[in-house]
Design an enzyme around this catalytic site. Structure first.
Site, PDB file in Angstrom:
ATOM      1  N   ASP A 202      53.766  -3.106  32.301  1.00 41.70           N
ATOM      2  CA  ASP A 202      52.698  -2.116  32.505  1.00 41.70           C
ATOM      3  C   ASP A 202      51.500  -2.728  33.222  1.00 41.70           C
ATOM      4  OD1 ASP A 202      52.303  -3.604  30.050  1.00 41.70           O
ATOM      5  OD2 ASP A 202      50.705  -2.197  29.511  1.00 41.70           O
TER       6      ASP A 202
ATOM      7  N   GLU B  71      51.387  -3.705  27.023  1.00 44.34           N
ATOM      8  CA  GLU B  71      50.518  -4.866  26.766  1.00 44.34           C
ATOM      9  C   GLU B  71      49.062  -4.478  26.898  1.00 44.34           C
ATOM     10  OE1 GLU B  71      48.001  -8.297  27.293  1.00 44.34           O
ATOM     11  OE2 GLU B  71      48.344  -6.828  28.865  1.00 44.34           O
TER      12      GLU B  71
END
Ligand SMILES: *[C@@H]1O[C@H](CO)[C@@H](O)[C@H](O)[C@H]1NC(C)=O
Ligand SMILES: *[C@@H]1O[C@H](CO)[C@@H](O)[C@H](O)[C@H]1NC(C)=O
Ligand SMILES: [Zn+2]
Length: 445
Positions: free
Chosen positions: A105, A171
């Protein structure tokens, strides 16, 4: 190949052989620098802004794993948040493995923020800069790991230990749907991890920082309740929600100034010496002529690495109670202090990294960063972890407009990882501790 270059006087005679080796493997396994750049561009072009659908990113990794005949598995601990595991098998399955982690991400980006090129274009400009969200944080590292492993394989360099590439979702928003549940999974246990590598940062001067501990995050909400009345009335300051929260702010900002003074004195490489604190949200009020009965504050804090968390929690409660009645403190996020990974000969993994760096001609140095990464969860679970992103002499553009990475820095990073992974994966079993937790130490209670 390192051996050939060390014997400088013979280098010329080896060049044709070298070229043949490089060209030969290029055709089969796509290991050339230009292939690596194209792969990074392709990966950046997949929009993986946190909470978006990661199917295309997972497909990207599935396709690569298929090209190299590697076992790959995908697991969703929270529906919609895939965790990808790719295995590069070592020759001794009984040894602890090396986990090369990166997150898929990225934080949001839009042309309207002022980007010169589309943040999801992977545009390569005439300076050799690759533009795009994720070029520093941290799609570059994922591709570097992969290309380094591909080259080791193409050059028939054996790995003693299993090497796993793990690719995380979530994350950027705290890992509740990524690393945290993954660390509790059977899949993680089965990997038998001895060391984790995770992200580091770009650095404006010519060296590569290695994170060995992260500062932990505390986020709190303070709610102040007081009398509500018409704006023309004049109650005592301490009976109003705004007056009470004003006391809270004053006390917290006094602490902020003290910590800011420590920050000013702290060594560049040690953000563990101070606690940062920012007031990031203030909510209150319903109308211009009504005294609000409720004021809400949100503070974001990154604790110094020696802060005793129980003591600090008690201090926060004390300040709140001193600020007045009817004030509540609620934790939004309260991470436990994370242990540190040794950065000396106590662990052979550290020696493996520094030796690799020296042979790659780069300097690495231990740093305690002001922010935090998924590695804090890994260390808290009892596994040593280092954060490294090989981007020396590079402007810090993580989460920034025009995030970009020069292709030469990017490709040098592949060579760096080739050496690092080769050394880490070949640390003999006799050199490592029975339990990887032996490579962690506490700096606070
Ligand atoms: C605190 O809240 C309680 C319950 O809402 C209220 O009765 C009391 O007067 C409040 N005290 C102050 C000092 O605002
Ligand atoms: C390694 O680092 C730890 C933590 O800073 C220190 O306590 C220890 O003495 C060091 N050991 C060696 C061999 O340098
Ligand atoms: Zn990151």
């Amino acid at each position: 190949m390192t051996e050939i270059f060390r014997r400088g006087e013979k280098m010329m005679t080896y060049i044709p052989i070298l070229l043949a080796v490089l060209l030969g493997s290029q055709g089969q396994a796509k290991v050339a620098d230009s292939d690596a750049v194209k792969l990074l561009q392709k990966y950046v072009q997949i929009n993986t802004v946190t909470t978006s659908d990661l199917t295309k990113a997972v497909d990207f990794w599935k396709q690569l794993a298929a090209e190299d005949n590697l076992p790959i598995s995908v697991h969703e601990y929270t529906p919609g948040y895939p965790v990808v595991i790719i295995k590069w098998a070592g020759t001794d399955d009984s040894l602890d493995s090396i986990m090369l982690n990166s997150h898929m991400d990225v934080v949001p980006a839009a042309m309207s923020d002022g980007w010169t090129y589309d943040p999801f274009s992977g545009h390569l400009d005439t300076n050799g800069d690759i533009y795009g969200r994720g070029t520093q944080d941290m799609k570059s590292v994922s591709i570097q790991y992969y290309m380094a492993l591909r080259r080791l394989k193409a050059n028939n360099i054996p790995l003693l230990r299993n090497v796993y590439m793990t690719l995380m979702p979530d994350e950027e928003l705290g890992a509740e749907n990524g690393m945290i549940p993954f660390l509790k999974s059977q899949e993680f246990l089965d990997m038998n991890v001895g060391l984790e590598l995770d992200e580091g940062t770009s650095y404006p001067i010519p060296f590569i920082p290695v994170f060995y501990q992260d500062k932990v995050v505390w986020q709190i909400r303070v709610d102040c309740y007081g009398i509500s009345a018409h704006g023309s009335t004049f109650p005592t300051t301490d009976s109003t929600a705004t007056g009470k929260c004003n006391n809270v702010i004053n006390r917290f900002f006094q602490f902020r100034d003290e910590q800011y003074a420590l920050y000013g004195k702290a060594a560049q490489d040690n953000a563990g010496g101070y606690t940062s604190i920012n007031l990031n949200r203030i909510n209150a009020g319903t109308a211009d002529n009504v005294i609000p009965s409720h004021v809400s504050l949100v503070f974001d804090m990154r604790l110094g690495n020696t802060v005793d968390t129980e003591e600090f929690d008690a201090t926060l409660h004390k300040w709140i109670s001193e600020a007045g009645e009817n004030i509540t403190l609620t934790y939004i996020l309260k991470n436990q202090q994370s242990p540190a990974t040794y950065t000396n000969t106590t662990t052979p993994y550290w020696t493996a990294i520094t030796t690799a760096a020296a042979s790659a001609g780069v300097i690495v140095a231990p740093i305690l960063p002001p922010g935090s990464t998924d590695a804090r969860h890994v260390r808290n679970a009892g596994y040593p972890a280092y954060g490294v992103s090989p981007m020396p002499s590079t402007e810090l553009l993580l989460h920034s407009v025009n995030e970009r990475l020069n292709k030469n820095t990017f490709t040098k990073g592949i060579s760096f990882y080739e050496k690092v992974i080769k050394n880490l994966a070949n640390v003999p079993g006799s050199a490592t501790a029975q339990n990887p937790v032996a490579y962690l130490y506490k700096t606070a209670e």
